[in-house]
Write a protein that holds these residues in place. Structure first.
Motif, mmCIF file in Angstrom:
data_model
loop_
_atom_site.group_PDB
_atom_site.id
_atom_site.type_symbol
_atom_site.label_atom_id
_atom_site.label_comp_id
_atom_site.label_asym_id
_atom_site.label_seq_id
_atom_site.Cartn_x
_atom_site.Cartn_y
_atom_site.Cartn_z
ATOM 1 N N VAL A 15 0.832 -1.192 0.000
ATOM 2 C CA VAL A 15 0.000 0.000 0.000
ATOM 3 C C VAL A 15 0.872 1.250 0.000
ATOM 4 O O VAL A 15 1.764 1.398 0.825
ATOM 5 N N GLU A 19 0.360 3.099 -5.668
ATOM 6 C CA GLU A 19 -0.474 1.912 -5.820
ATOM 7 C C GLU A 19 -1.949 2.235 -5.623
ATOM 8 O O GLU A 19 -2.819 1.781 -6.383
ATOM 9 N N THR A 20 -2.251 3.040 -4.612
ATOM 10 C CA THR A 20 -3.636 3.411 -4.341
ATOM 11 C C THR A 20 -4.223 4.222 -5.493
ATOM 12 O O THR A 20 -5.365 3.997 -5.921
ATOM 13 N N ARG A 23 -4.887 2.004 -8.585
ATOM 14 C CA ARG A 23 -6.124 1.227 -8.436
ATOM 15 C C ARG A 23 -7.345 2.099 -8.688
ATOM 16 O O ARG A 23 -8.287 1.692 -9.376
ATOM 17 N N ALA A 24 -7.349 3.322 -8.155
ATOM 18 C CA ALA A 24 -8.482 4.226 -8.361
ATOM 19 C C ALA A 24 -8.662 4.548 -9.841
ATOM 20 O O ALA A 24 -9.789 4.596 -10.353
ATOM 21 N N VAL A 47 -2.557 -4.389 -2.149
ATOM 22 C CA VAL A 47 -3.086 -3.794 -3.380
ATOM 23 C C VAL A 47 -3.418 -4.874 -4.395
ATOM 24 O O VAL A 47 -4.458 -4.817 -5.066
ATOM 25 N N GLU A 117 5.803 8.383 -4.433
ATOM 26 C CA GLU A 117 5.357 9.001 -3.203
ATOM 27 C C GLU A 117 6.155 10.266 -2.887
ATOM 28 O O GLU A 117 5.622 11.239 -2.398
ATOM 29 N N ASN A 166 -3.210 12.877 -9.469
ATOM 30 C CA ASN A 166 -3.919 11.717 -8.957
ATOM 31 C C ASN A 166 -5.373 12.095 -8.745
ATOM 32 O O ASN A 166 -5.698 13.266 -8.500
ATOM 33 N N GLU A 249 -8.157 0.813 7.587
ATOM 34 C CA GLU A 249 -8.738 0.400 6.312
ATOM 35 C C GLU A 249 -9.781 1.389 5.808
ATOM 36 O O GLU A 249 -9.849 1.676 4.614
ATOM 37 N N GLU A 278 -7.525 13.632 0.084
ATOM 38 C CA GLU A 278 -8.606 12.826 0.658
ATOM 39 C C GLU A 278 -9.316 13.595 1.768
ATOM 40 O O GLU A 278 -10.549 13.564 1.875
#
Length: 361
Positions: A15, A19-20, A23-24, A47, A117, A166, A249, A278
């Motif tokens: 994670v 990677e996040t 996936r999105a 992931v 990152e 992103n 999570e 976020e």
């Protein structure tokens, strides 16, 4: 672009921001008729499991280290060639790009998402070597922020270089339906507990401005500095007011439970910053350091406050103002939500991504 087949190449399934975000993006591309799959050179990780749960095909090679992988270039190249994808999309894996030499046979195009990152002081020697290959074999370089684009332009890059941020799922990361129950004000911090993320500054600022106002600090994340952070909290006299939650999570619920969010990176130059994005999408004001990509996300004095990395006094002052002024928190939180929806919604990002891809036809 319906029917487009993409193979997203990731180093591992651990994670992280890259990677996040990958996936999105894959999930947002699916309803647009794009078939996406993932190749993980490292372990499957959380992931990989999440992508499989989403219904994506995932291939894991299981390398335990970068050194071992580079000793087997033929295997790596074969894994890429077998994908029969319309395009290979390298998700910030500069060191793997030389293998596009062998893998390009069946993929008509090759794109690179520069969304690591962190970005340090520039390219290392190995990364610059990878950049030379990118100049020849990459059709498209997409950078997540102006800061990353500036770094990329200082080294060889693809024929086409664009800034593509992103994205965040603004339906999932959304404000709470009802006001939070009465109780102590909550300050939020999330991220890997590693040097450079600024947790020590967050604890110092909280001790100076948050704890005296009866607030609590919630820390989401884990890492090598977890023990030291608890020790620092105890030495600062605020150990009882800080909750170390470990890996969380349900991050939307975490953000909705906060009143103010801190993103105080002080030794790492963030390439983007999913934490402030976020939090803003959930309607929270953000106090963030001027660390690279944070400048692309947080609007100083409108959606939050920006301060010089490492300036604990400025961080504490901004935190104190938010804790004392509920109207300011609400106004900046609402502005942050609007900005997240208008500029960073993952559906909009997916549309832009496909538009760039069409331009490489």
């Amino acid at each position: 672009m319906s029917g487009l087949k993409l193979a997203f190449v990731l180093w591992s399934g651990k994670v992280g921001g890259a990677e996040t975000a990958t996936r999105a993006l894959m999930r947002a591309l699916r309803p647009r008729g794009v078939e996406s799959r993932a190749i993980l050179f490292g372990g499957d990780g959380a992931v990989g499991a999440a992508l499989r749960a989403d219904g994506f095909a995932v291939r894991t090679l299981g390398y335990r280290s970068g050194a071992r992988s580079f000793l087997r270039p033929a295997r790596m190249a074969l894994a890429l060639r077998e994908e029969r994808a319309d395009a290979l999309v390298f998700a910030d894996t500069d060191l793997l790009l030389p293998f596009a030499l062998f893998a390009r046979g069946r993929a008509r195009r090759c794109a690179v998402l520069h969304r690591g990152e962190v970005v340090g002081r520039g390219y290392t020697r190995a990364q610059r070597a990878g950049a030379l290959f990118r100049r020849v074999f990459s059709d498209l370089d997409l950078c997540v922020s102006d800061h990353v684009a500036g770094v990329a332009r200082r080294a060889p890059h693809a024929r086409r270089l664009e800034v593509l941020p992103n994205g965040v799922n603004t339906e999932r990361f959304a404000p709470a339906d009802a006001p939070r129950a009465a109780g102590p004000l909550v300050v939020g911090f999330a991220g890997r507990l590693i040097p450079g993320k600024g947790l020590e500054d967050a604890i110092a600022a909280f001790a100076a401005a948050g704890a005296p106002r009866g607030a609590r600090l919630r820390v989401a994340g884990d890492g090598p500095l977890a023990f030291e952070a608890r020790r620092l909290a105890a030495l600062s006299g605020v150990g009882e007011a800080i909750e170390f939650l470990g890996l969380v999570e349900d991050m939307p619920a975490f953000w909705r439970g906060c009143d103010v969010v801190l993103a105080p990176s002080n030794g790492l130059v963030e390439s983007f910053g999913m934490v402030p994005l976020e939090a803003m999408s959930c309607g929270k004001p953000v106090v963030a350091s001027r660390a690279g990509g944070h400048l692309d996300i947080v609007v100083d004095g409108e959606t939050g406050v920006l301060f010089a990395p490492g300036d604990q006094a400025a961080l504490g002052a901004a935190l104190g103002r938010y804790l004392d002024d509920p109207e300011l928190r609400a106004r900046h939180g609402a502005a942050g939500r609007r900005r997240a929806v208008e500029s960073f919604d993952v559906a909009r990002v997916a549309e832009r991504f496909l538009g760039y891809f069409a331009a490489t036809e």
